[in-house]
Motif scaffolding. Structure first.
Motif, mmCIF file in Angstrom:
data_model
loop_
_atom_site.group_PDB
_atom_site.id
_atom_site.type_symbol
_atom_site.label_atom_id
_atom_site.label_comp_id
_atom_site.label_asym_id
_atom_site.label_seq_id
_atom_site.Cartn_x
_atom_site.Cartn_y
_atom_site.Cartn_z
ATOM 1 N N GLY A 168 0.818 -1.202 0.000
ATOM 2 C CA GLY A 168 0.000 0.000 0.000
ATOM 3 C C GLY A 168 0.853 1.255 0.000
ATOM 4 N N VAL A 169 0.228 2.388 0.349
ATOM 5 C CA VAL A 169 0.882 3.695 0.311
ATOM 6 C C VAL A 169 0.650 4.401 1.637
ATOM 7 C CG1 VAL A 169 1.021 5.928 -0.854
ATOM 8 C CG2 VAL A 169 0.510 3.860 -2.177
ATOM 9 N N LEU A 170 1.727 5.021 2.154
ATOM 10 C CA LEU A 170 1.641 5.839 3.353
ATOM 11 C C LEU A 170 2.003 7.264 2.978
ATOM 12 C CD1 LEU A 170 1.162 5.811 6.435
ATOM 13 C CD2 LEU A 170 3.646 5.493 6.707
ATOM 14 N N ARG A 171 1.179 8.226 3.403
ATOM 15 C CA ARG A 171 1.372 9.622 3.040
ATOM 16 C C ARG A 171 1.352 10.496 4.291
ATOM 17 N NH1 ARG A 171 -2.714 13.333 -0.712
ATOM 18 N NH2 ARG A 171 -1.461 15.246 -0.650
ATOM 19 N N ASN A 172 2.242 11.520 4.302
ATOM 20 C CA ASN A 172 2.323 12.421 5.437
ATOM 21 C C ASN A 172 2.388 13.864 4.937
ATOM 22 O OD1 ASN A 172 2.577 13.079 8.217
ATOM 23 N ND2 ASN A 172 4.772 13.334 7.962
ATOM 24 N N ARG A 173 1.548 14.727 5.495
ATOM 25 C CA ARG A 173 1.529 16.135 5.120
ATOM 26 C C ARG A 173 1.683 16.989 6.371
ATOM 27 N NH1 ARG A 173 -3.659 18.700 2.234
ATOM 28 N NH2 ARG A 173 -2.990 17.235 0.609
ATOM 29 N N ILE A 174 2.669 17.904 6.339
ATOM 30 C CA ILE A 174 2.926 18.823 7.445
ATOM 31 C C ILE A 174 2.777 20.249 6.919
ATOM 32 C CG2 ILE A 174 4.582 19.599 9.174
ATOM 33 C CD1 ILE A 174 5.910 16.861 9.009
ATOM 34 N N THR A 175 1.962 21.051 7.582
ATOM 35 C CA THR A 175 1.688 22.421 7.153
ATOM 36 C C THR A 175 2.211 23.404 8.182
ATOM 37 O OG1 THR A 175 -0.321 21.697 6.007
ATOM 38 C CG2 THR A 175 -0.092 24.051 6.461
ATOM 39 N N ASN A 176 3.075 24.306 7.737
ATOM 40 C CA ASN A 176 3.539 25.387 8.595
ATOM 41 C C ASN A 176 2.696 26.614 8.277
ATOM 42 O OD1 ASN A 176 5.129 27.578 9.741
ATOM 43 N ND2 ASN A 176 6.759 26.055 9.964
ATOM 44 N N VAL A 177 1.746 26.908 9.150
ATOM 45 C CA VAL A 177 0.773 27.970 8.903
ATOM 46 C C VAL A 177 1.463 29.336 9.008
ATOM 47 C CG1 VAL A 177 -1.367 29.031 9.675
ATOM 48 C CG2 VAL A 177 -1.103 26.543 9.752
ATOM 49 N N ARG A 178 1.334 30.154 7.952
ATOM 50 C CA ARG A 178 1.886 31.506 7.916
ATOM 51 C C ARG A 178 0.748 32.498 7.693
ATOM 52 N NH1 ARG A 178 4.591 32.276 3.298
ATOM 53 N NH2 ARG A 178 5.884 33.963 4.092
ATOM 54 N N ARG A 179 0.656 33.469 8.549
ATOM 55 C CA ARG A 179 -0.414 34.458 8.454
ATOM 56 C C ARG A 179 0.168 35.818 8.061
ATOM 57 N NH1 ARG A 179 -1.922 31.205 12.954
ATOM 58 N NH2 ARG A 179 -3.953 30.205 12.640
ATOM 59 N N PRO A 180 -0.679 36.691 7.518
ATOM 60 C CA PRO A 180 -0.197 38.026 7.135
ATOM 61 C C PRO A 180 0.324 38.807 8.334
ATOM 62 C CG PRO A 180 -2.341 37.556 6.147
ATOM 63 C CD PRO A 180 -2.090 36.478 7.143
ATOM 64 N N SER A 181 1.238 39.715 8.060
ATOM 65 C CA SER A 181 1.777 40.580 9.104
ATOM 66 C C SER A 181 2.062 41.961 8.513
ATOM 67 C CB SER A 181 3.049 39.986 9.717
ATOM 68 O OG SER A 181 4.046 39.817 8.737
ATOM 69 N N VAL A 182 2.313 42.914 9.394
ATOM 70 C CA VAL A 182 2.600 44.287 8.981
ATOM 71 C C VAL A 182 3.934 44.704 9.597
ATOM 72 C CG1 VAL A 182 1.858 46.694 9.053
ATOM 73 C CG2 VAL A 182 0.164 44.877 8.759
ATOM 74 N N ARG A 183 4.757 45.332 8.756
ATOM 75 C CA ARG A 183 6.084 45.773 9.196
ATOM 76 C C ARG A 183 6.152 47.291 9.084
ATOM 77 N NH1 ARG A 183 9.632 43.413 5.238
ATOM 78 N NH2 ARG A 183 9.393 41.454 6.380
ATOM 79 N N ALA A 184 6.599 47.951 10.141
ATOM 80 C CA ALA A 184 6.763 49.409 10.136
ATOM 81 C C ALA A 184 8.175 49.739 10.593
ATOM 82 C CB ALA A 184 5.737 50.075 11.043
ATOM 83 N N ALA A 185 8.800 50.722 9.934
ATOM 84 C CA ALA A 185 10.178 51.074 10.270
ATOM 85 C C ALA A 185 10.389 52.569 10.093
ATOM 86 C CB ALA A 185 11.160 50.302 9.392
ATOM 87 N N PHE A 186 11.240 53.113 10.962
ATOM 88 C CA PHE A 186 11.661 54.506 10.867
ATOM 89 C C PHE A 186 13.139 54.510 10.523
ATOM 90 C CE2 PHE A 186 13.682 58.167 13.002
ATOM 91 C CZ PHE A 186 13.095 59.184 12.265
ATOM 92 N N GLU A 187 13.521 55.304 9.511
ATOM 93 C CA GLU A 187 14.901 55.361 9.041
ATOM 94 C C GLU A 187 15.362 56.810 9.047
ATOM 95 O OE1 GLU A 187 14.732 53.701 5.160
ATOM 96 O OE2 GLU A 187 13.572 51.935 5.787
ATOM 97 N N THR A 188 16.561 57.035 9.557
ATOM 98 C CA THR A 188 17.077 58.397 9.593
ATOM 99 C C THR A 188 18.576 58.413 9.350
ATOM 100 O OG1 THR A 188 17.214 60.422 10.920
ATOM 101 C CG2 THR A 188 17.441 58.339 12.097
ATOM 102 N N LYS A 189 19.027 59.444 8.678
ATOM 103 C CA LYS A 189 20.451 59.695 8.477
ATOM 104 C C LYS A 189 20.813 60.950 9.254
ATOM 105 C CE LYS A 189 20.554 57.594 3.880
ATOM 106 N NZ LYS A 189 20.856 57.789 2.432
ATOM 107 N N PHE A 190 21.915 60.866 10.007
ATOM 108 C CA PHE A 190 22.258 61.990 10.885
ATOM 109 C C PHE A 190 23.749 62.306 10.793
ATOM 110 C CE2 PHE A 190 22.475 58.000 13.142
ATOM 111 C CZ PHE A 190 23.636 58.071 13.882
#
Length: 694
Positions: free
Chosen positions: A672-694
């Motif tokens: 017969g056949v043996l099958r395995n499925r593994i799911t790494n759940v990834r959800r949306p995210s938001v990234r915010a950054a402040f950049e400055t040159k001094f």
């Protein structure tokens, strides 16, 4: 057998056929073909690690993500077929690419065809990450940000300082990031008999929580000496700390209960690396120069796993504390002499020599029975790799429209490893790699060109793949096997042919079509077999014969007044001769990939989006094993506002479509056949950054 090769960080020699420096375009004018992605394009999405930035480069695919074993691929090929270098050199085993921030990178070069002054262990191609070196003015730049989603929170910061005073310059780049995550990793295991009737159904409701901390430091000091010589001292230090706890309750709906239906696993992984190099460049009066570099590096890995499993009265509980450590040391020298002996030629010869040493130890204990001796529980080995490479190359401007690149590289390696508990490994190997590339600019059309390249490349097994120590799984099966090295592995050798047509009809406007083929001998596959002596299923790399892979890629850029459109699509085919079809492709090769992007800029506001697609499909690993690749769809959107001349705010929506990472494998027998499925759940995210040159 063979082993990893190391090389210099200098680009191939180039003939000065451009009238003005401002007119020079490496993609258009260099005979040795390469795609160059500049710093400004790498940082526009506000990525905190280099893996996320790489996935938007034409022809580049990233499998997995930061902290989860992300792998970089060209031509859809993983398993080490793609060579990734930093400043032209391989990093020690303790180095992780997700610790390196894009802020420290000057450019990334993608080379589908080999060149003699870089290692030819690049069957699918080479990605060379070039760190920032040139300092022209005083720089002070600071960035701070955070990424947040339902299952992740990741603050980050980076600092770059640089200045130049008379003949002395310095630069320092520092980046730090911490990612706290808490997510689901569900799994499903199914079995059917030879008649297709269901015999097994298990579901695993895994949940993981942990954190990843990364730190990188890139310092550089440079002096201009009397006579025009330069001396530079540069370094790279990285630290990666990963902690995760996984609770994996297994529910059996049909068939036999799992040996360990309750699993609580806590894992730690610490990796660090440090590299230092002293580089001297001497210029001759006749126009040539000698570049020499002496380098030393070190790295370490420290892994721990605490397993607590049980829940099946017929088997009893399992408690294991497993720890492994590895330490690496490497010292070597590289050099390159450019000799302008004939007009219209750029002749160069060079070398790469070094010696690497590794100590590795593994210890396994049952905390409830400290005196219990576990078979193969304690292992220790020391390994030494001695390498030498010699090369010569010449770039010849045959006519104003036609140039040719001729190169040859010889690499020799000797491996010696001794271990307690699993024996030893000895090998000597050498690879001779001739390389030919040519560029022809169509008459009357400087921006229309044709390229052709032929090269001999290879892929050497690493130390971990050679040594026969075993990493065990909890619920061992043919789809969840133990992993073990193979001391009889041989290097894979390939003959590579690349061709391309490129057309530019306006500044920044490009259309390119390229095709490639590789014929690979002694292809390596990870094959699963049942070890009757140990009573367990084991996955082991083996040479299975020859294979062929082909790629067709289209790429285009459309710069308009305020909008730049770009896109690329790649179709990949391959087959392994020793594996019956259909779908007998190489190493989980992605059959189709595409990227579509757009950037818009007006006054102080800029925005853009990038959509990446990876097609799925079945890959037959052997007559018994198959892997199913699930399609991936990644959409990132960014916007930035310039607050003043030196500061800006950047916001990015990451993984807007919530595309998951899925591993799906099956194993077939006459029963017969043996099958395995593994799911790494990834959800949306938001990234915010402040950049400055001094």
């Amino acid at each position: 057998m063979s082993a990893s090769a190391f090389a210099q960080d200098t680009p191939p020699a180039q003939v000065d056929v451009r009238g003005k420096v401002a007119d020079y375009d490496p993609r258009r004018d260099d005979t040795a073909a390469r795609i160059v992605v500049r710093h400004d394009d790498l940082v526009k999405y506000g990525d905190t690690n280099l893996l996320d930035a790489l996935k938007r480069i034409p022809g580049v695919m990233v499998n997995g993500g930061a902290g989860h074993g992300g792998e970089v691929r060209l031509q859809g090929l993983g398993n080490g077929y793609t060579q990734v270098l930093v400043d032209g050199e391989r990093m020690p085993p303790g180095f992780a690419f997700d610790t390196l921030a894009p802020d420290a990178v000057e450019r990334i070069e993608v080379r589908r065809a080999a060149s003699a002054d870089l290692p030819t262990q690049a069957i699918a191609g080479t990605i060379n990450i070039v760190l920032k070196k040139v300092v022209r003015t005083r720089e002070r730049e600071f960035k701070a940000g955070i990424e947040a989603g339902r299952d992740t929170r990741s603050p980050n910061a980076s600092l770059r300082l640089a200045d130049k005073r008379d003949r002395f310059s310095y630069s320092l780049a520092l980046a730090a990031m911490r990612n706290d995550f808490d997510g689901d990793v569900p799994a499903r295991e199914e079995g059917v008999d030879a008649a297709g009737r269901p015999t097994l159904l298990r579901t695993t409701a895994s949940r993981e929580h942990g954190h990843l901390t990364t730190l990188s430091l890139v310092p550089r000091l440079a002096w201009t000496l009397d006579g025009g010589d330069t001396l530079a001292l540069e370094g790279l230090a990285t630290l990666n700390r990963f902690r995760v706890g996984v609770r994996s309750p297994v529910t059996t709906w049909l068939g036999e209960m799992a040996p360990y239906p309750r699993q609580d696993i806590r894992m730690t992984n610490d990796m660090g690396s440090m590299r230092a190099a002293l580089e001297w460049v001497h210029r001759f009066e006749g126009g040539g120069q000698l570049e020499t570099k002496f380098n030393a590096s070190g790295g370490y890995t420290d892994n721990g796993s605490d397993r607590d499993a049980g829940g099946n009265p017929a088997v009893g509980p399992l408690r294991r504390d497993i720890g492994s450590t590895g330490h690496d040391r490497d010292a070597g020298t590289t050099g390159k002499a450019t000799l302008p002996l004939w007009e219209g030629h750029a002749l160069a010869i060079g070398w790469d020599a070094g010696r690497a040493h590794r100590d590795d130890a593994r210890r396994e204990r049952d905390p409830t029975q400290p005196a219990l001796v576990i078979p193969n529980g304690d292992e220790r080995y020391t390994g030494t790799v001695t390498r030498l490479a010699l090369y010569a190359q010449d770039e010849w401007q045959v006519t104003p429209a036609w140039s040719a690149y001729l190169g040859t590289r010889w690499e020799g390696v000797r491996i010696r490893a001794d271990g307690a508990g699993f024996g030893s490994a000895r090998s000597r190997a050498s690879v001779f790699s001739p390389i030919v590339q040519t560029l022809y600019k169509l008459p009357g059309r400087r921006n229309d060109r044709v390229r052709l390249a032929v090269a001999r490349t290879y892929k050497a097994p690493g130390m971990e793949a050679l040594l026969p120590h075993r990493y065990t799984t909890v619920n061992n099966s043919q789809v969840e096997p133990d992993v073990q090295g193979n001391p009889d592995l041989k290097p894979e050798l390939a003959l590579a042919i690349d061709a391309a047509y490129e057309r530019e009809w306006a500044p920044g406007a490009l259309f390119s079509v390229s095709a490639s083929q590789r014929r690979i001998d002694d292809t390596t596959r990870n094959l699963v077999r049942f070890d009757a002596a140990g009573g367990r299923w084991v996955s082991q790399p083996e040479n299975v014969g020859s294979a062929t892979t082909r790629t067709l890629q289209l790429e285009t850029h459309f710069p308009l007044r305020t909008v730049e459109l770009r896109g690329d699509v790649a179709r990949n085919w391959s087959h392994v001769d020793a594996v019956p079809g259909p779908d007998n492709r190489l190493d989980q090769q992605v059959p189709l990939s595409a990227n579509l992007g757009a950037d818009w800029r007006r006054d102080r506001f800029a925005a853009g989006a990038n959509f990446g697609f990876r097609q799925g499909g079945v890959v037959r690993v052997s007559a018994n094993q198959t892997v199913y690749l699930h399609a991936q769809r990644d959409l990132d959107i960014y916007a930035s506002w310039k607050l003043d001349a030196g500061s800006q705010l950047r916001v990015t929506a990451v993984n807007v479509l919530g595309s998951d990472f899925v591993n799906d494998s099956s194993y077939a027998t006459i029963d017969g056949v043996l099958r395995n499925r593994i799911t790494n759940v990834r959800r949306p995210s938001v990234r915010a950054a402040f950049e400055t040159k001094f």
